[in-house]
Design a protein around this motif. Structure first.
Motif, PDB file in Angstrom:
ATOM      1  N   GLY A 204       2.202   7.377  -0.184  1.00 52.78           N
ATOM      2  CA  GLY A 204       2.516   8.002   1.092  1.00 52.78           C
ATOM      3  C   GLY A 204       3.962   7.773   1.470  1.00 52.78           C
ATOM      4  O   GLY A 204       4.744   7.164   0.731  1.00 52.78           O
ATOM      5  N   GLN A 205       4.314   8.235   2.634  1.00 51.78           N
ATOM      6  CA  GLN A 205       5.710   8.207   3.086  1.00 51.78           C
ATOM      7  C   GLN A 205       6.218   6.785   3.315  1.00 51.78           C
ATOM      8  O   GLN A 205       7.379   6.473   3.071  1.00 51.78           O
ATOM      9  N   ASN A 206       5.332   5.894   3.801  1.00 53.63           N
ATOM     10  CA  ASN A 206       5.748   4.520   4.105  1.00 53.63           C
ATOM     11  C   ASN A 206       4.992   3.550   3.197  1.00 53.63           C
ATOM     12  O   ASN A 206       4.156   2.771   3.634  1.00 53.63           O
TER      13      ASN A 206
ATOM     14  N   THR B 219       7.433   4.500  -2.323  1.00 56.32           N
ATOM     15  CA  THR B 219       8.533   5.145  -1.599  1.00 56.32           C
ATOM     16  C   THR B 219       9.673   4.160  -1.371  1.00 56.32           C
ATOM     17  O   THR B 219      10.848   4.486  -1.574  1.00 56.32           O
TER      18      THR B 219
ATOM     19  N   GLN C 195      10.323   0.982   9.636  1.00 60.34           N
ATOM     20  CA  GLN C 195       8.984   1.559   9.807  1.00 60.34           C
ATOM     21  C   GLN C 195       8.449   1.281  11.206  1.00 60.34           C
ATOM     22  O   GLN C 195       8.641   0.193  11.747  1.00 60.34           O
TER      23      GLN C 195
END
Length: 317
Positions: free
Chosen positions: A111-113, A117, A131
């Motif tokens: 995922g993005q976080n 990544t 974050q």
């Protein structure tokens, strides 16, 4: 444990093509299993077992008063948090990083976080600190290699040494660990959540240090109180294991139903794909497992729980 009783385990290890399995009990090696002989001297990635090594290094640095006490806000080391719009981030402590309860909105495995990544960015620390928070710090465990990288960076700053250099002097050399490889982030900080490569025997030495409550050949490498603090259960966890989490150590137990449901506590380092360093104080035992036949669609077999624990219970019936 008698050699005859280990035969079923050896059969399973062969069937699963397990890379290595070492078992030490009461100071005696009762199993030295390697799929191929050369594996004994090969470095192999221990993945997230690296986290427990970082925990040990932070513990040593705390004992030496290089790193402040666990309740210290990480704001002291990451002043950029002073500019963050979310003031709650300034309440994140070293203990919150160790117990992975910093509160960051994080999805470790995609995922993005996430860890993948993060590893593609040019500044992992800034990525983690930026974050958003999904929880109040200290309230919920969310597995995060980002927290581990903050700890590695904090250790480098507090000690004035590279993480591996500090490890060599205060942990590896005392334990007789002279062969290793350790990856780094773009800033040259050794990776906190993964990236350490060790031999199985050296993983066993690390487990023995914790079995002996931080003592090694008459020398107290980590203070007893610090070891106990690190390996006690702080918060429940569901991913990647349903267990409890200490300070970058997992904790769990198994039951002996024949003894009125007596629970046997143990703690362990866990790495992706089936890498384990397991410490069972009640049985004076350390178990090391490494695996490299991991299939993405199949969860690695928990050899310790499924096959070794029944043998232990049978032996101690």
């Amino acid at each position: 444990m008698k050699s005859l009783e280990l035969k079923p385990l050896i059969r399973v290890l062969n069937e699963l093509e397990t890379r290595s399995c070492l078992i030490e009990q009461q100071g005696h090696r009762i199993m030295d299993y390697y799929r191929e002989p050369q594996i004994a001297n090969e470095l192999y990635k221990i993945n997230s077992c690296t986290k427990s090594v970082i925990s040990a290094l932070i513990s040593i640095a705390m004992d030496q008063q290089l790193v402040p006490q666990p309740e210290t806000p990480i704001f002291e080391f990451f002043p950029q948090l002073g500019k963050d719009n979310d003031a709650r981030k300034r309440d994140i402590t070293i203990e919150h990083l160790l117990t992975m309860s910093a509160g960051f909105n994080w999805t470790e495995f995609g995922g993005q976080n996430s860890f993948p990544t993060m590893s593609k960015t040019s500044d992992w620390v800034q990525f983690v600190l930026s974050q958003p928070l999904s929880d109040i710090p200290g309230t919920r465990m969310e597995y995060s290699s980002g927290c581990s990288q903050l700890l590695a960076t904090l250790l480098r700053s507090a000690s004035g040494q590279a993480v591996a250099e500090f490890a060599e002097k205060h942990l590896f050399q005392p334990l007789g660990i002279y062969k290793y490889h350790w990856e780094t982030d773009p800033q040259g900080t050794h990776t906190g959540g993964f990236g350490l490569h060790l031999r199985p025997l050296d993983m066993l030495k690390f487990g023995r240090l914790y079995l002996n409550q931080g003592s090694w050949e008459g020398r107290q490498i980590i203070q007893i109180e610090t070891v106990r603090y690190s390996t006690r259960p702080f918060l429940p966890a569901s991913k990647p294991q349903k267990a409890y989490y200490g300070c970058h150590w997992w904790t769990s137990s198994f039951s002996d139903e024949r003894k009125a449901g007596t629970k046997i506590d143990y703690f362990y380092a866990l790495g992706f794909g089936g890498q384990y360093i397991i410490v069972v104080p009640a049985y004076d035992m350390v178990v090391v497992l490494t695996a490299d036949k991991f299939k993405k669609k199949r969860t690695p077999v928990d050899i310790f729980r499924q096959y070794l624990v029944p043998l232990l219970l049978q032996e101690n019936a």
